[in-house]
Write a protein that holds these residues in place. Structure first.
Motif, PDB file in Angstrom:
ATOM      1  N   THR A 244       1.181  -1.139  -0.100  1.00  0.00           N
ATOM      2  CA  THR A 244      -0.134   0.230   0.132  1.00  0.00           C
ATOM      3  C   THR A 244       0.739   1.380  -0.163  1.00  0.00           C
ATOM      4  O   THR A 244       1.441   1.400   1.062  1.00  0.00           O
ATOM      5  CB  THR A 244      -1.091   0.257   1.501  1.00  0.00           C
ATOM      6  N   ILE A 245       0.410   1.714  -0.977  1.00  0.00           N
ATOM      7  CA  ILE A 245       1.555   3.024  -1.062  1.00  0.00           C
ATOM      8  C   ILE A 245       0.669   4.085  -1.182  1.00  0.00           C
ATOM      9  O   ILE A 245      -0.181   4.488  -1.770  1.00  0.00           O
ATOM     10  CB  ILE A 245       2.084   3.861  -2.322  1.00  0.00           C
ATOM     11  N   VAL A 246       1.158   5.049  -0.348  1.00  0.00           N
ATOM     12  CA  VAL A 246       0.465   6.390   0.365  1.00  0.00           C
ATOM     13  C   VAL A 246       1.326   8.216   0.158  1.00  0.00           C
ATOM     14  O   VAL A 246       2.280   7.583   0.142  1.00  0.00           O
ATOM     15  CB  VAL A 246       0.060   6.737   1.450  1.00  0.00           C
ATOM     16  N   VAL A 247       1.044   8.754  -0.584  1.00  0.00           N
ATOM     17  CA  VAL A 247       1.921   9.723  -1.441  1.00  0.00           C
ATOM     18  C   VAL A 247       1.331  11.201  -0.539  1.00  0.00           C
ATOM     19  O   VAL A 247       0.382  11.092  -0.962  1.00  0.00           O
ATOM     20  CB  VAL A 247       2.048  10.040  -2.611  1.00  0.00           C
ATOM     21  N   ALA A 248       2.193  12.035  -0.075  1.00  0.00           N
ATOM     22  CA  ALA A 248       1.756  13.666   0.327  1.00  0.00           C
ATOM     23  C   ALA A 248       2.720  14.147  -1.191  1.00  0.00           C
ATOM     24  O   ALA A 248       3.846  14.178  -1.771  1.00  0.00           O
ATOM     25  CB  ALA A 248       2.299  13.764   1.655  1.00  0.00           C
ATOM     26  N   VAL A 249       2.220  15.104  -1.570  1.00  0.00           N
ATOM     27  CA  VAL A 249       1.874  16.042  -2.289  1.00  0.00           C
ATOM     28  C   VAL A 249       1.776  17.288  -2.380  1.00  0.00           C
ATOM     29  O   VAL A 249       0.839  17.376  -1.576  1.00  0.00           O
ATOM     30  CB  VAL A 249       1.364  15.241  -4.201  1.00  0.00           C
ATOM     31  N   ARG A 250       2.004  18.816  -3.249  1.00  0.00           N
ATOM     32  CA  ARG A 250       2.087  19.730  -3.003  1.00  0.00           C
ATOM     33  C   ARG A 250       0.887  20.325  -3.734  1.00  0.00           C
ATOM     34  O   ARG A 250      -0.263  21.150  -3.204  1.00  0.00           O
ATOM     35  CB  ARG A 250       3.096  20.580  -2.936  1.00  0.00           C
ATOM     36  N   GLU A 251       0.368  20.248  -4.799  1.00  0.00           N
ATOM     37  CA  GLU A 251      -0.174  20.314  -6.347  1.00  0.00           C
ATOM     38  C   GLU A 251      -1.612  19.627  -5.958  1.00  0.00           C
ATOM     39  O   GLU A 251      -0.961  18.365  -6.872  1.00  0.00           O
ATOM     40  CB  GLU A 251       0.654  20.470  -6.949  1.00  0.00           C
ATOM     41  N   ASP A 252      -2.938  19.818  -5.938  1.00  0.00           N
ATOM     42  CA  ASP A 252      -3.570  18.812  -7.051  1.00  0.00           C
ATOM     43  C   ASP A 252      -3.074  18.547  -8.065  1.00  0.00           C
ATOM     44  O   ASP A 252      -3.871  17.991  -8.236  1.00  0.00           O
ATOM     45  CB  ASP A 252      -4.907  19.235  -6.663  1.00  0.00           C
ATOM     46  N   GLU A 253      -2.870  18.890  -8.831  1.00  0.00           N
ATOM     47  CA  GLU A 253      -2.767  18.608 -10.422  1.00  0.00           C
ATOM     48  C   GLU A 253      -2.000  17.696 -10.588  1.00  0.00           C
ATOM     49  O   GLU A 253      -1.973  16.653 -11.797  1.00  0.00           O
ATOM     50  CB  GLU A 253      -2.315  19.817 -11.439  1.00  0.00           C
ATOM     51  N   ASN A 254      -1.022  17.634  -9.163  1.00  0.00           N
ATOM     52  CA  ASN A 254      -0.269  15.826  -9.972  1.00  0.00           C
ATOM     53  C   ASN A 254      -0.944  15.196  -9.479  1.00  0.00           C
ATOM     54  O   ASN A 254      -0.650  13.376  -9.215  1.00  0.00           O
ATOM     55  CB  ASN A 254       1.058  16.195  -9.010  1.00  0.00           C
ATOM     56  N   VAL A 255      -2.278  15.038  -8.796  1.00  0.00           N
ATOM     57  CA  VAL A 255      -2.785  14.211  -8.026  1.00  0.00           C
ATOM     58  C   VAL A 255      -3.281  13.139  -9.142  1.00  0.00           C
ATOM     59  O   VAL A 255      -2.586  11.591  -8.844  1.00  0.00           O
ATOM     60  CB  VAL A 255      -3.930  14.067  -7.157  1.00  0.00           C
ATOM     61  N   PRO A 256      -2.834  12.916 -10.051  1.00  0.00           N
ATOM     62  CA  PRO A 256      -4.051  11.502 -11.025  1.00  0.00           C
ATOM     63  C   PRO A 256      -2.528  11.277 -11.465  1.00  0.00           C
ATOM     64  O   PRO A 256      -2.940  10.275 -11.614  1.00  0.00           O
ATOM     65  CB  PRO A 256      -4.875  12.692 -11.926  1.00  0.00           C
ATOM     66  N   LEU A 257      -0.773  11.657 -11.967  1.00  0.00           N
ATOM     67  CA  LEU A 257      -0.444  11.200 -11.794  1.00  0.00           C
ATOM     68  C   LEU A 257       0.738  10.655 -11.252  1.00  0.00           C
ATOM     69  O   LEU A 257       0.468   9.098 -11.663  1.00  0.00           O
ATOM     70  CB  LEU A 257       1.069  12.690 -11.870  1.00  0.00           C
TER      71      LEU A 257
END
Length: 361
Positions: A244-257
């Motif tokens: 199970t991989i959980v990732v934190a990102v800064r921008e919403d536009e990178n979520v699909p990627l």
């Protein structure tokens, strides 16, 4: 099998195994262990050396009839101590010598091993360095061979630290958490906190392999940059298809990627913080409750747990704690969903409950 493999690695290793162990020794930082103070170590060695000297003196004194002193022909306690001192230090002036068969056998089978032990204590500093290296190698080899179903946390910044605090608060033991970070001081900080740290670039497969990610059950990725998070996610998913991989990102536009890269869950830190700020502005009480829910072990906690036999067949409203969602198979059912009106034994429920009181020290 683990012990056999460990003994074999200490006795005989191929060139590739030696290079791999050397690289792992430089990259993997084990948790800090309690080490005795230098003065205490010196005093301990001194006591050991004096104990060996006292034992040797006693053996010679008990068998004093078998020794000859060239000065007066007899051996008393002082002569026994003198003989033990010059013998253990390998000086051997020859003025006191064993003459009987018993005394000579005692020298062969008892005093000679004590002499070797005495010399080992004297050169203990050098031996301790070698022992420490071997101990470190054994710890790393044992850790790598036993690590299974653990959690790999990439990045030990603010997000990584809070993620680990929450995992530990929910019962995850620290020895089942591995931190990966490219900065030496950060890895050392993780080691000081009781965690295993791996120094290296998490976008490279060899770094994640040193963290035994291929056998991990969970991966938390909280790097500083979104593009780095995407590369780490791709590499992690390539090495482990089931974790199970959980990732934190800064921008919403990178979520699909990130989802296309293999992440199971993507958390947008900037937008989540913004929504919390907006809700706190509109209603400070709502913000306080949400902050409480996000802080594990304080006030109210959000937890996921299996349905008990007593709860199966009943409504979620009959549970002792507040059920907000039901996990059925791979589907998440909100409490308003008609399908969630009756709980199944194989379901899991997401509940809000009172945080457990901290254990008394």
């Amino acid at each position: 099998m683990t012990r056999i493999s460990l003994l074999r690695s200490l006795w005989r290793r191929t060139r590739s195994e030696a290079e791999e162990d050397a690289e792992a020794g430089r990259a993997i930082v084990m948790p800090v262990q309690n080490v005795a103070a230098p003065l205490r170590q010196v005093l301990r060695r001194l006591v050991m050396a004096l104990s060996v000297l006292a034992l040797t003196t006693l053996l010679v004194y008990l068998d004093r009839e078998g020794y000859n002193d060239n000065s007066d022909g007899s051996v008393d306690f002082l002569d026994s101590a003198y003989y033990a001192t010059v013998t253990l230090s390998t000086t051997g002036y020859g003025d006191i010598t064993p003459v009987s068969d018993g005394a000579r056998l005692t020298n062969i089978f008892l005093i000679t091993p004590l002499r070797v032990l005495f010399l080992i204590i004297l050169v203990g500093t050098t031996l301790e360095v070698l022992t420490e290296r071997t101990r470190q190698q054994v710890r790393i080899h044992r850790w790598r061979s036993r690590m299974r179903e653990h959690t790999v946390v990439v990045g030990y910044g603010t997000k990584g630290r809070h993620a680990i605090e929450t995992l530990v608060g929910q019962g995850k033991p620290k020895d089942k958490i591995v931190v990966v970070d490219p900065q030496k001081k950060v890895v050392d900080a993780a080691s000081s906190d009781g965690l295993v740290g791996v120094l290296g670039d998490a976008t490279r497969s060899e770094t994640l392999l040193r963290a035994e990610l291929q056998r991990a059950s969970q991966v938390v990725i909280c790097t500083e940059r979104d593009d780095t998070a995407a590369l780490v996610t791709l590499t992690a998913r390539q090495l482990n298809k089931a974790a199970t991989i959980v990732v934190a990102v800064r921008e919403d536009e990178n979520v699909p990627l990130l989802r296309q890269s293999g992440a199971n869950t993507v958390v947008t830190s900037s937008s989540s913080a913004g929504r919390l700020l907006g809700m706190s502005m509109m209603s400070p009480n709502v913000g306080t409750v949400l902050e409480d829910l996000l802080t594990y072990g304080n006030g109210l906690d959000v937890v996921e747990r299996p349905v008990t036999k007593r709860e199966a067949g009943n409504s979620p409203r009959d549970c002792a704690d507040l059920v907000v969602a039901v996990v059925r198979g791979h589907r998440l059912l909100h409490f308003t969903d008609p399908e969630a009106a009756t709980l199944h034994l194989a379901d899991r429920v997401i509940t809000i409950k009172q945080a457990a009181a901290p254990a008394a020290e």
